[in-house]
Design an enzyme around this catalytic site. Sequence first.
Site, short mmCIF file in Angstrom:
data_model
loop_
_atom_site.label_atom_id
_atom_site.label_comp_id
_atom_site.label_asym_id
_atom_site.label_seq_id
_atom_site.Cartn_x
_atom_site.Cartn_y
_atom_site.Cartn_z
CE1 TYR A 225 -4.10 1.91 0.49
CE2 TYR A 225 -2.83 3.13 2.12
CZ TYR A 225 -3.95 3.01 1.33
OH TYR A 225 -4.92 3.98 1.36
CB THR B 271 -13.63 4.22 4.71
OG1 THR B 271 -12.32 3.61 4.83
CG2 THR B 271 -13.47 5.73 4.58
#
Length: 258
Positions: free
Chosen positions: A155, A192
């Site tokens: 990531y 989220t």
Amino acid sequence: MSQRLDNRVAWVTGGGSGIGQALCLRFAEEGARVVVTDIDLLAAEAVAAQIDALGGQAIACQQDVTSEARWAELAAELEERLGPIEVLVNNAGIAIPGSVESATLEQWQQTQRVNLESVFLGTRTAIGAMKERGGSIINISSIEGIIGEPSVAAYNASKGGVRIFSKSAALHCAAQGYPVRVNSVHPGYVETPMISKAVGQMEDTEAQALLARVMASIPMGRMAQGREIANGCLFLASDESSYMTGSELVIDGGYTAR
């Protein structure tokens, strides 16, 4: 009510949930005709329906952002249905936990395909559509594209790539005389589903340690809401940011200020 994106066509990838959903709703509030795309068509349709119910304009399309052919197909379809694309937000992304030792090559490659290669495909597609008339391209990176985090090596690499690629694309457009701005946005930790899913893949003790460390490292003492990230993107999509290109907008509650 202000209409900072009055009648502009704004394409948001990964618009079916999280930051993408918040972006779609915020853009619609400001008068944009929103194209909600997601690999999950039902999720995209739900967001489009939410916008329609609030009096806005939106359409939903299925999109695998790693497919070059789908980018070309959608660009042509949207141009015919709605007119020129004026805003593109490359928002779709994934996060698979894994250090440099524990991550597999397959996880690494999947992360780069979704988080970085798709941004290249989207930016290239949007430049082709915008270079005669102008537009704004917003690439969602992360604070993890600026600082390191040992548990998300792939990531980190993908989001760091989005950051520097956006600068390269911005300089290219300026050098060619295209009225196209390219900027990156770097959210901190946001409440989220992606964050929840990533944490859920960790061992309980590892997840608890990460969350405790994250919360202790945010000077404002909380995670962001999706709308707070959407407000920054709205600025970059609007004419208010007309002198910004190749820039990075950090929205992180002070996380990287230390």
